[in-house]
Design an enzyme around this catalytic site. Structure first.
Site, PDB file in Angstrom:
ATOM      1  N   GLY A 135      51.367 -56.583  24.143  1.00 37.12           N
ATOM      2  CA  GLY A 135      52.915 -56.408  23.856  1.00 37.12           C
ATOM      3  C   GLY A 135      53.187 -58.000  23.752  1.00 37.12           C
ATOM      4  O   GLY A 135      52.937 -58.307  22.469  1.00 37.12           O
ATOM      5  N   GLU A 371      61.139 -57.106  20.541  1.00 40.44           N
ATOM      6  CA  GLU A 371      61.199 -58.329  19.471  1.00 40.44           C
ATOM      7  C   GLU A 371      60.993 -59.737  20.361  1.00 40.44           C
ATOM      8  O   GLU A 371      61.556 -60.851  19.831  1.00 40.44           O
ATOM      9  CB  GLU A 371      62.469 -58.405  18.390  1.00 40.44           C
ATOM     10  CG  GLU A 371      62.297 -56.885  17.488  1.00 40.44           C
ATOM     11  CD  GLU A 371      63.079 -57.052  16.513  1.00 40.44           C
ATOM     12  OE1 GLU A 371      63.133 -58.076  15.865  1.00 40.44           O
ATOM     13  OE2 GLU A 371      63.355 -55.942  15.853  1.00 40.44           O
TER      14      GLU A 371
END
Ligand code: CAA
Length: 390
Positions: A135, A371
């Site tokens: 991630g 993001e």
């Protein structure tokens, strides 16, 4: 706000903002609660946004986009997100995570074939970087692509892909040389329907429930070598620089959510009475509103500034990583602060699904995560500052 606006907009930018506001109020706001409840993807309004140019705002007209600047894009995402955060992220990902990357790094053929369809809203684009075990540490991915003649064979699992289940085209990042770590990552475009490529589990989410998020599975998926974006090994830098653009979009989404929460709270505080007076007359509420307004205006300046720096960078080629990270960090934490405060100011009705306030609160949380989490934005900001001294 009209003449009290802190940021002077041109007449053209005001027109774009008004067009997005009118569309969002008329077409998106009335359906937002229903699509949040069902979790269904709002294909009809997405197609309409395409017809109006919102799905390719920053894409040049030669590739069927609206050919506008980054500030126009930010204003549109802000207005759309005021009505619904899900529609906001769909527009943001299509423009920045998909189109922008190909416009900067793609070949002319890729721009004609992939950007043109997506910018007109007839097709939908997505961006697949994250994996179940990768991630924040995006350079450590497990997905692999192996070249065989004029093709690449793709294998692995991507996760948390916005618009994943509905995307026609996906920009995907895979290891082509795992021993080189982040320097061994390469970018590709994969078309839906390619054998060996399929959407996996759809994520049941707390917020932005109408935006479809899923895993994407690659099992011996063969794609033409022409679908590689940039050179082998350039993928990590491409992924990071696309995220610089994406983070400005998420800052705009956050700004819209914060403003929606603030406007609802201001109106409620000026009507609702308790202990013989309007609740807005209590300092505890009015100071909260003043703090919300101040945080929002700070976020606006940072987000619009990041858009202006991005536009200037087209000429200079300079990175706009720092202003994008600062805007995303401030605006997303402002969205969380304002939506949390809005629920508190509204009390019980703020917690109820009868009003959109609880949806703003649920939708805002993701802006601090996707993001690049707030922690990653702080890391990027601090590193850039230390680098300046070296
Ligand atoms: N632009 C261009 N190049 C960049 C860059 C940028 N913004 N950021 C880093 N680079 C380059 C560096 O210059 C460096 O180059 P060299 O190898 O030539 O020196 C290289 O990339 C590696 O950089 P770092 O050493 O800084 O890399 P790192 O491993 O320490 O990681 C990080 C940096 C900032 C933590 C990065 O991994 C990161 O941003 N992580 C978060 C990932 C993220 O945002 N994921 C969200 C995915 S999308 C999503 O949320 C779903 C969706 O659909 C919306």
């Amino acid at each position: 706000m009209s003449d009290q606006e802190l940021f002077p907009l041109s007449d053209e930018h005001k027109m774009i903002r008004q067009a997005a506001r009118d569309f969002a109020r008329k077409e998106i706001a009335p359906i937002a609660a229903e699509f949040d409840e069902s979790g269904e993807f709002p294909m009809e309004t997405v197609r309409k946004m395409g017809e109006l140019g919102f799905m390719g705002i920053i894409v040049p007209e030669e590739y069927k986009g609206a050919g506008m600047d980054a500030l126009s894009y930010v204003l549109a995402v802000e207005e759309i997100s005021k009505a619904d955060g899900s529609h906001g992220v769909i527009v943001s990902v299509n423009n920045s995570l998909f189109c922008d990357g190909i416009l900067v790094y793609g070949t002319e053929e890729q721009k004609q074939k992939y950007v043109a369809g997506v910018a007109s809203g007839k097709k939908i684009g997505a961006y697949a970087l994250t994996e179940p075990m990768s991630g924040s540490d995006a350079g450590t991915m497990g997905c692999q692509a192996v070249r065989e003649g004029d093709e690449y064979i793709l294998n692995g699992l991507k996760s948390w892909v916005t618009s994943g289940p509905v995307a026609d085209y996906v920009m995907v990042f895979m290891m082509t040389a795992p021993e080189k770590k982040h320097k061994g990552i390469t970018a590709f475009i994969v078309e839906s329907g390619t054998p060996g490529f399929s959407p996996g589990k759809k994520e049941p989410k707390l917020g932005i429930r109408a935006s479809a998020t899923s895993e994407l599975m690659f099992k011996n998926c063969r794609i033409p070598a022409d679908n590689r974006v940039g050179k082998e090994g350039e993928g990590f830098k491409i992924a990071m620089s696309i995220l610089d653009s994406g983070r400005i979009g998420i800052a705009a989404q956050s700004l819209g959510l914060a403003e929606a929460a603030y406007e609802a709270s201001l109106a409620y505080a000026s009507e609702r009475e308790a202990f013989g007076q309007k609740i807005g007359d209590f300092q505890g509420v009015s100071f909260k509103l003043a703090d919300m307004k101040t945080q929002i205006e700070g976020s606006r300046l940072l987000t619009y500034n990041a858009a202006l720096v991005k536009d200037r960078s087209k000429e200079s080629g300079e990175r706009y990583t720092l202003p994008a990270a600062i805007a995303k960090l401030h605006a997303s934490e402002t969205a969380m602060f304002c939506t949390h405060s809005a629920v508190q100011i509204h009390g019980g009705v703020g917690y109820s699904k009868e009003l959109p306030v609880e949806r703003y609160f649920r939708d805002a949380k993701i802006t601090e995560i996707y993001e690049g989490t707030s922690e990653i934005q702080r890391l990027v900001i601090a590193r850039t500052e230390f680098d300046r001294l070296r």
